[in-house]
Design a protein around this motif. Structure first.
Motif, PDB file in Angstrom:
ATOM      1  N   CYS A  57       0.666  -1.232  -0.207  1.00  0.00           N
ATOM      2  CA  CYS A  57       0.061   0.167   0.033  1.00  0.00           C
ATOM      3  C   CYS A  57       0.901   0.957   0.351  1.00  0.00           C
ATOM      4  O   CYS A  57       0.567   2.038  -0.425  1.00  0.00           O
ATOM      5  N   VAL A  58       1.820   0.889   0.062  1.00  0.00           N
ATOM      6  CA  VAL A  58       2.644   2.555   0.413  1.00  0.00           C
ATOM      7  C   VAL A  58       2.973   3.099  -0.858  1.00  0.00           C
ATOM      8  O   VAL A  58       3.363   4.276  -0.901  1.00  0.00           O
ATOM      9  N   ALA A  59       3.267   2.572  -2.089  1.00  0.00           N
ATOM     10  CA  ALA A  59       3.651   2.843  -3.238  1.00  0.00           C
ATOM     11  C   ALA A  59       2.737   4.362  -3.665  1.00  0.00           C
ATOM     12  O   ALA A  59       3.042   5.368  -3.825  1.00  0.00           O
ATOM     13  N   CYS A  60       1.457   4.096  -2.759  1.00  0.00           N
ATOM     14  CA  CYS A  60       0.089   5.147  -3.220  1.00  0.00           C
ATOM     15  C   CYS A  60       0.307   6.063  -2.073  1.00  0.00           C
ATOM     16  O   CYS A  60      -0.239   6.660  -2.269  1.00  0.00           O
ATOM     17  N   HIS A  61      -0.378   4.585  -1.277  1.00  0.00           N
ATOM     18  CA  HIS A  61      -0.549   5.790  -0.076  1.00  0.00           C
ATOM     19  C   HIS A  61       0.098   6.514   0.619  1.00  0.00           C
ATOM     20  O   HIS A  61      -0.084   6.830   1.301  1.00  0.00           O
ATOM     21  N   GLY A  62       1.766   6.089   0.748  1.00  0.00           N
ATOM     22  CA  GLY A  62       2.490   6.749   1.241  1.00  0.00           C
ATOM     23  C   GLY A  62       2.725   8.290   0.601  1.00  0.00           C
ATOM     24  O   GLY A  62       3.090   8.782   1.704  1.00  0.00           O
ATOM     25  N   ALA A  63       2.697   8.112  -0.051  1.00  0.00           N
ATOM     26  CA  ALA A  63       2.633  10.143  -0.573  1.00  0.00           C
ATOM     27  C   ALA A  63       1.695  10.800  -1.618  1.00  0.00           C
ATOM     28  O   ALA A  63       1.516  11.349  -2.192  1.00  0.00           O
ATOM     29  N   GLY A  64       0.264   9.516  -1.212  1.00  0.00           N
ATOM     30  CA  GLY A  64      -0.624  10.053  -1.552  1.00  0.00           C
ATOM     31  C   GLY A  64      -0.994  10.520  -3.145  1.00  0.00           C
ATOM     32  O   GLY A  64      -1.471  11.302  -3.945  1.00  0.00           O
ATOM     33  N   VAL A  65      -0.653   9.263  -4.160  1.00  0.00           N
ATOM     34  CA  VAL A  65      -0.860   9.384  -5.644  1.00  0.00           C
ATOM     35  C   VAL A  65      -1.953   9.258  -5.969  1.00  0.00           C
ATOM     36  O   VAL A  65      -2.293   7.802  -5.591  1.00  0.00           O
ATOM     37  N   ALA A  66      -2.247   9.309  -7.125  1.00  0.00           N
ATOM     38  CA  ALA A  66      -3.743   9.170  -7.304  1.00  0.00           C
ATOM     39  C   ALA A  66      -4.812   9.727  -6.869  1.00  0.00           C
ATOM     40  O   ALA A  66      -5.592   8.685  -7.373  1.00  0.00           O
TER      41      ALA A  66
END
Length: 303
Positions: free
Chosen positions: A95-104
């Motif tokens: 999950c960190v790939a997107c939720h770590g930085a708020g991607v998309a």
């Protein structure tokens, strides 16, 4: 020669050693000083050729770490009960790939304001969307190896760290964790098909074979890249499996072609520092070598 002149001449030739004690000290120093100088020179020469002298680079732990294999393996009993990952482990691996930085548009981990509207939907709806996918988010975050329970755990972990207070999902029983086997009766209709329907024309089979050939070649090319495959399936798959936020989709030759033209080194540099919606190292702790292997794995699949 007068007496005073003789006395003065004798005084000029007197030795500096006047007592037995001074003689003993002189003899000892004559041996100690040269030996000390020789020892210092030996140590100086020896230290100059030691790699990493003065650091811990030559300790047993440091040496063992340098020579350990890049990819390890672990023997697992296939009949042993399944050990589920914790919510934090799933978050860190997927999950960190997107939720770590708020991607998309993904709500950023720990951002209570971003998570508030989602938390209002309730835990069941959030878990359902995470399992089946919603918007730019693929099912199970793109990691199909995750169990539904593990995904629910990750949802509880992320939301509770972002303002919610959902209870930890209960772990399924051992007999319920495994998917039930398909009933034998379900195979009968296929077996009872008329011969005319069961035998497909060979001409219709050829296009499917031709479409499968490139995929088979790509799979064969990347078969030996176990390090890259492992990192892709644990981290990169989240965005590259469906092409989230402009990420080149896995296996899509057209979307990968512009990136391939820039060269592997250029792609690696961007993966390390991050580019666009992609966080540095894809939001993981992967090394440069592992990132390079993952990029090569995805490039091979797109050729």
């Amino acid at each position: 020669m007068s007496l005073p002149e003789h006395a003065e001449h004798a005084h000029g030739h007197e030795s500096a050693i006047k007592t037995p004690k001074q003689l003993l000290v002189t003899v000892v120093l004559a041996f100690v000083i040269p030996i000390s100088v020789i020892i210092l020179l030996v140590n100086l020469v020896g230290s100059s050729i030691r790699t990493g002298y003065g650091s811990n680079s030559q300790t047993e732990e440091a040496i063992a770490k340098r020579i350990q294999p890049v990819a390890g393996f672990k023997l697992v009993d296939a009949n042993a009960p399944k050990v589920f990952k914790t919510g934090e482990q799933v978050f860190q691996s997927t999950c960190v790939a997107c939720h770590g930085a708020g991607v998309a548009g993904a709500p950023k981990f720990g951002d209570k304001d971003a998570w508030a509207p989602f938390i209002k939907q309730g835990f069941e709806d959030l878990a359902k969307n995470a399992i089946h996918g919603i918007g730019a988010m693929p099912p199970k975050g793109g990691n199909s190896s995750l169990d539904d329970f593990e995904v629910a755990r990750a949802v509880a972990y992320m939301t509770n760290q972002s303002g919610a207070n959902f209870p930890e999902p209960k772990e399924p029983a051992g007999d319920k964790a495994a998917a039930p086997a398909a009933p034998a009766a379900a195979a009968k209709p296929a077996e009872q098909k008329p011969a005319a329907q069961a035998a497909a024309p060979k001409a219709a089979e050829k296009p499917a074979e031709q479409q499968a050939a490139p995929k088979a070649e790509a799979a064969q090319a990347s078969a030996g890249n176990t390090v890259g495959e492992k990192l892709y399936k644990s981290v990169c798959i989240t965005c590259h499996s469906v092409g989230v936020a402009g990420a080149p989709k896995f296996g899509d030759k057209a979307s990968w072609e512009p990136f391939i033209k820039t060269g592997l080194d250029s792609m690696l540099k961007k993966a390390i520092s991050g580019v666009g919606a992609m966080p540095p190292r894809g939001g993981s702790q992967a090394t440069d070598e592992e990132l390079k292997a993952a990029i090569q794995y995805m490039v091979d699949a797109a050729k």
